[in-house]
Motif scaffolding. Structure first.
Motif, mmCIF file in Angstrom:
data_model
loop_
_atom_site.group_PDB
_atom_site.id
_atom_site.type_symbol
_atom_site.label_atom_id
_atom_site.label_comp_id
_atom_site.label_asym_id
_atom_site.label_seq_id
_atom_site.Cartn_x
_atom_site.Cartn_y
_atom_site.Cartn_z
ATOM 1 N N GLY A 101 0.887 -1.085 -0.017
ATOM 2 C CA GLY A 101 -0.055 0.167 -0.047
ATOM 3 C C GLY A 101 0.681 1.179 0.038
ATOM 4 O O GLY A 101 0.674 2.150 -0.730
ATOM 5 N N VAL B 296 -4.620 0.387 3.779
ATOM 6 C CA VAL B 296 -4.660 -0.986 2.910
ATOM 7 C C VAL B 296 -4.329 -2.228 3.911
ATOM 8 O O VAL B 296 -4.686 -3.232 3.598
ATOM 9 C CB VAL B 296 -3.745 -0.629 1.754
ATOM 10 C CG1 VAL B 296 -3.536 -1.957 1.099
ATOM 11 C CG2 VAL B 296 -4.326 0.518 1.198
ATOM 12 N N VAL C 102 -9.401 -4.107 -0.932
ATOM 13 C CA VAL C 102 -8.885 -3.197 -1.677
ATOM 14 C C VAL C 102 -9.647 -1.891 -1.871
ATOM 15 O O VAL C 102 -9.489 -0.568 -1.709
ATOM 16 C CB VAL C 102 -8.171 -3.587 -2.862
ATOM 17 C CG1 VAL C 102 -7.590 -2.422 -3.431
ATOM 18 C CG2 VAL C 102 -7.301 -4.646 -2.565
ATOM 19 N N ALA D 201 -10.324 0.213 1.405
ATOM 20 C CA ALA D 201 -9.266 1.046 1.757
ATOM 21 C C ALA D 201 -9.147 2.177 0.876
ATOM 22 O O ALA D 201 -9.144 3.517 1.360
ATOM 23 C CB ALA D 201 -7.978 0.373 1.705
#
Length: 365
Positions: free
Chosen positions: A28, A80, A314, A317
């Motif tokens: 991330g 993340v 994903v 986030a």
């Protein structure tokens, strides 16, 4: 038999969860950092080609700007990393097994919060000790590379400190070798520890000479009492300063919290508006704490939506960071315009998301 609910502070379970988080955390941070560097290069690409900037200078520019971008990337990495970790553990029923064994969600999420707190500390250290000197070098290099480019010749709220003078200028506009001034305030500390304060609606600076029109001069005693007040049609002061001092005031990113606090105090003494600087001052502490706040919110939301699929981690986030940063920018704008106090404007986003995360976690328990 020892209950898992009474595990010591850092156990094998904590180390396992922490290891699971490291890879998505690193991915991330690295991914966002690359995106931000790409945006930097895209922004300056026309300048690089037009002025034939060598590749080594471009790489230096990226190197100096990277610490500032890293400060922005670490909170995203925290979101993340925690979201993907909880998403994976939930889909593989590991969190379900842990809860059946008597481990609460708060205890499961504890190592993630610890990593979030560590990231906040690292982020603050970067923002306080590495970012200011690197941003100074970045701006110096940028100014040298684009020396022949047209530069702004108009600025507002310039503050200059030289010898025993502090000078505040509401508006400064360069015309050739001269600088036209509006709302000038000059403070001079006298030998007897008193103050000389000069206020003028208009003026001009050229070749080390300050020419002020219709000035009012106040003489202050050391105890703060006004000893004398004089008015004139014109006043000339010989005081040499560099022209770039009017147009190159240090940005908040180039200063530590202590230096920014000193600038705020100087501007207050000059009677200048300090709201924007005060918001930036408090953000220097609030932005690093975002790592901890996002490390709290992301696991809770990821746990709720994990069954929808791995991609949801994903997506969650990304959405969470998007909403968080835009809320932060909104409160920053409100603080800059005086709608909110600077302290509240800087910390409101952390408070809002932190309380929301704690509330959701309590309900899940």
């Amino acid at each position: 038999m020892i209950s898992l609910r009474t595990l010591p502070p850092f156990t094998r379970l904590d180390r396992y969860i922490a290891r699971e988080m490291l890879v998505p955390l690193g991915i991330g941070v690295f991914a966002i950092l690359l995106m931000l560097i790409g945006n930097l290069l895209f922004t300056y690409a026309p300048w690089f080609f037009n002025y034939g900037v060598p590749l080594t200078a471009v790489l230096q520019m990226v190197l100096y700007y990277t610490p500032y971008l890293l400060v922005l990337s670490l909170p995203v990495g925290a979101a993340v990393g925690t979201a993907l970790t909880v998403n994976r553990l939930t889909r593989d029923s590991e969190i379900t097994i842990m809860r059946m064994a008597g481990v609460s969600l708060r205890r499961i999420f504890a190592p993630m919060l610890l990593i979030g707190a560590l990231l906040s500390g690292v982020n603050f250290a970067l923002n306080e000790y590495l970012v200011p000197p690197s941003m100074q070098q970045f701006n110096k290099l940028r100014n040298r590379m684009f020396l022949l480019a047209p530069v702004p010749n108009l600025t507002s709220n310039a503050v200059i400190r030289t010898q025993n003078y502090m000078i505040g200028v509401g508006i400064a506009q360069q015309q050739g070798d001269a600088v036209l001034l509006e709302d000038v305030l000059i403070l001079e500390r006298r030998e007897q520890e008193g103050w000389l304060v000069v206020k003028a609606p208009r003026g001009k600076y050229q070749g080390g000479v300050w020419e002020l029109y219709e000035p009012t001069v106040h003489y202050y005693q050391p105890d703060g009492k006004v000893a004398d007040v004089q008015r004139a049609t014109r006043l000339v002061i010989n005081l040499q300063v560099a022209l770039q001092d009017f147009f190159a005031a240090p940005t908040p990113e180039e200063q530590t919290m202590a230096q920014l606090g000193e600038q705020i105090q100087r501007n207050r003494q000059m009677g200048l508006d300090t709201r924007t600087l005060e918001v930036s001052y408090h953000l220097k502490a609030a932005v690093p704490v975002a790592c901890l706040v996002l490390a709290l919110c992301a696991p809770v939301l990821s746990f709720l939506l994990a069954r929808a699929g791995g991609f949801v981690g994903v997506l969650l986030a990304i959405v969470l960071v998007f909403v968080f940063w835009n809320t932060l920018l909104l409160f920053q704008i409100l603080g800059n315009h005086g709608v909110l106090p600077p302290l509240l404007a800087a910390w409101a986003t952390n408070l809002l998301f932190g309380v929301g995360g704690l509330t959701l976690l309590r309900r899940l328990e």
